[in-house]
Scaffold this motif. Structure first.
Motif, short mmCIF file in Angstrom:
data_model
loop_
_atom_site.label_atom_id
_atom_site.label_comp_id
_atom_site.label_asym_id
_atom_site.label_seq_id
_atom_site.Cartn_x
_atom_site.Cartn_y
_atom_site.Cartn_z
N LEU A 5 0.83 -1.21 0.00
CA LEU A 5 0.00 0.00 0.00
C LEU A 5 0.86 1.25 0.00
O LEU A 5 0.62 2.20 -0.76
N LEU A 6 1.89 1.27 0.85
CA LEU A 6 2.78 2.44 0.91
C LEU A 6 3.46 2.67 -0.42
O LEU A 6 3.54 3.82 -0.90
N ASN A 7 3.97 1.62 -1.03
CA ASN A 7 4.65 1.76 -2.31
C ASN A 7 3.70 2.22 -3.41
O ASN A 7 4.03 3.11 -4.22
N ASN A 8 2.50 1.64 -3.43
CA ASN A 8 1.52 2.04 -4.45
C ASN A 8 1.14 3.51 -4.32
O ASN A 8 1.03 4.23 -5.32
N THR A 9 0.95 3.96 -3.07
CA THR A 9 0.59 5.37 -2.85
C THR A 9 1.74 6.29 -3.25
O THR A 9 1.54 7.31 -3.92
N ALA A 10 2.96 5.94 -2.84
CA ALA A 10 4.12 6.76 -3.18
C ALA A 10 4.30 6.86 -4.68
O ALA A 10 4.57 7.95 -5.22
N CYS A 11 4.15 5.75 -5.38
CA CYS A 11 4.30 5.76 -6.84
C CYS A 11 3.21 6.62 -7.50
O CYS A 11 3.47 7.34 -8.47
N ALA A 12 1.99 6.54 -6.96
CA ALA A 12 0.90 7.36 -7.51
C ALA A 12 1.17 8.85 -7.31
O ALA A 12 0.75 9.69 -8.12
N MET A 13 1.86 9.19 -6.23
CA MET A 13 2.16 10.60 -5.94
C MET A 13 3.13 11.20 -6.95
O MET A 13 3.18 12.42 -7.12
N VAL A 14 3.93 10.35 -7.59
CA VAL A 14 4.89 10.84 -8.58
C VAL A 14 4.64 10.17 -9.93
O VAL A 14 5.56 9.87 -10.69
N ALA A 15 3.37 9.93 -10.24
CA ALA A 15 3.00 9.34 -11.52
C ALA A 15 3.46 10.26 -12.65
O ALA A 15 3.57 11.48 -12.47
N PRO A 16 3.76 9.70 -13.82
CA PRO A 16 4.26 10.52 -14.93
C PRO A 16 3.37 11.72 -15.23
O PRO A 16 2.15 11.59 -15.38
N GLY A 17 3.98 12.89 -15.28
CA GLY A 17 3.25 14.11 -15.61
C GLY A 17 2.48 14.72 -14.46
O GLY A 17 1.72 15.68 -14.67
N LYS A 18 2.68 14.20 -13.25
CA LYS A 18 1.93 14.73 -12.11
C LYS A 18 2.86 15.13 -10.97
O LYS A 18 3.95 14.58 -10.81
N MET A 216 8.21 6.03 0.54
CA MET A 216 8.38 7.44 0.94
C MET A 216 8.64 8.29 -0.30
O MET A 216 8.94 7.78 -1.38
N ILE A 217 8.52 9.59 -0.13
CA ILE A 217 8.89 10.56 -1.16
C ILE A 217 9.86 11.55 -0.54
O ILE A 217 9.67 12.00 0.60
N LEU A 218 10.91 11.90 -1.27
CA LEU A 218 11.85 12.93 -0.83
C LEU A 218 11.44 14.27 -1.41
O LEU A 218 11.14 14.37 -2.60
#
Length: 339
Positions: A5-18, A216-218
């Motif tokens: 869940l954490l990885n999926n959310t983090a990846c969605a936060m930096v989805a291409p073009g967003k 996580m996101i930096l």
């Protein structure tokens, strides 16, 4: 923790073009913004302003998430829909600023440490129930005469990692924000050295405190000349220095890096992000988590007046689109025209 869940959310936060809208200004900070347009800093005005941003049609094509101040997370839009539900309905992930601000660091004149760990575990439960899926904690590193000290860097790195670990325990993605300020007269070389030292300390602590890097996101500063430095580094120099620093210190397992704008002008922050992506970026997504650099034109256009909402939303949509293009390396300053 739920690692998937954490990885999926983090990846969605930096989805291409967003990228991420930082709309988490404290009551004191937004008062300064409102003073610039001569409106009172009242809760109804703060609600109306955030409503204007969050209801901008089509912005969700460029914005993956929105960092909210605590007041905003528990507020509703003007139509009565809780802001967290409004954002989620548009595919925008709600987040929450959880730190309590930078306070003077004992025994270190001119330096600060961010507070807010006390009670954070309990607050995170409340925030998640209210719809928050990620959080943000900002550490402030000041460049000056004899500073930053190793003591300041290590203390803030430790707090950032403690915060991140608590977030992941609650299945909330932590945005880890170590900000080296750009307010002094330092050269870009000094900024690169301090940013390097800071990132090294932060990732050392994240490792020691068992933080899942994939979840996580930096949110770092760019490597840039101090505002008062007589010689300002150009766009390509900033981009190259920032990429070099990140590649030295940020593990490839981090899904994404969402830069803060740190006081840069709207278009310069966009140009720097674009240049980094044009240069090939790195093993992580390179995106944005801008506050003022996304909001300034819309705030000015809005001016606190209902009649100006449409113009303000066009200005916000434009800046979101420009930064979306920059996150893909497709920005060009010839596009800087609001329809």
């Amino acid at each position: 923790m739920n690692e998937k869940l954490l990885n999926n959310t983090a990846c969605a936060m930096v989805a291409p073009g967003k990228g991420i809208l930082a709309a988490d200004e404290s009551t004191g900070t937004i008062e300064k913004r409102f003073k610039s347009i001569n409106i009172d800093n009242t809760e109804p005005n703060r609600q109306a302003y955030r409503d204007m941003l969050f209801t901008t049609a089509g912005a969700e094509a460029f914005i993956s998430g929105a960092i909210l101040f605590e007041e905003t997370l528990f507020q509703s839009a003007l139509d009565g829909t809780p802001f967290s539900k409004l954002l989620a309905s548009k595919g925008v992930i709600p987040g929450i600023k959880v730190d309590k601000g930078a306070k003077p660091l004992a025994g270190a004149p001119g330096e600060t440490v961010t507070e807010g760990l006390d009670g954070l575990r309990e607050r995170l439960v409340k925030y998640r129930e209210a719809g928050a899926r990620f959080a943000k904690w900002r550490a402030v590193i000041t460049i000056g005469n004899g500073i930053p000290s190793a003591y300041c860097i290590e203390t803030n790195a430790h707090a950032l990692a403690r915060y991140a670990a608590l977030c992941q325990e609650a299945d909330v993605v932590p945005i880890v924000e170590p900000e080296v300020l750009m307010d002094a007269d330092n050269t870009i070389e000094i900024c690169e050295k301090v940013t390097s030292d800071t990132l090294q300390a932060v990732f050392d602590q994240l490792y020691l405190q068992r933080v899942l890097l994939e979840g996580m996101i930096l949110k770092p500063n760019m490597v840039i000349s101090g505002k008062k430095c007589p010689t300002q580094a150009d766009v390509s120099t900033v981009a190259a220095a920032t990429l070099r620093t990140l590649k030295h210190h940020v593990p490839s397992s981090v899904p994404g890096i969402a830069f803060l704008s740190g006081g840069q002008s709207d278009e310069v922050a966009t140009a720097h992000l674009n240049a980094m992506n044009e240069m090939g970026g790195g093993p992580w997504a390179l995106s944005f988590s801008y506050g003022r650099a996304l909001q300034a034109p819309s705030l000015k256009a809005w001016g606190g007046k209902v009649d100006n909402v449409a113009d303000a939303q066009r200005a916000f949509h434009h800046r979101a689109k420009m930064n979306s293009l920059a996150s893909l390396g497709q920005y060009n300053d010839s596009l800087e025209t609001v329809a």
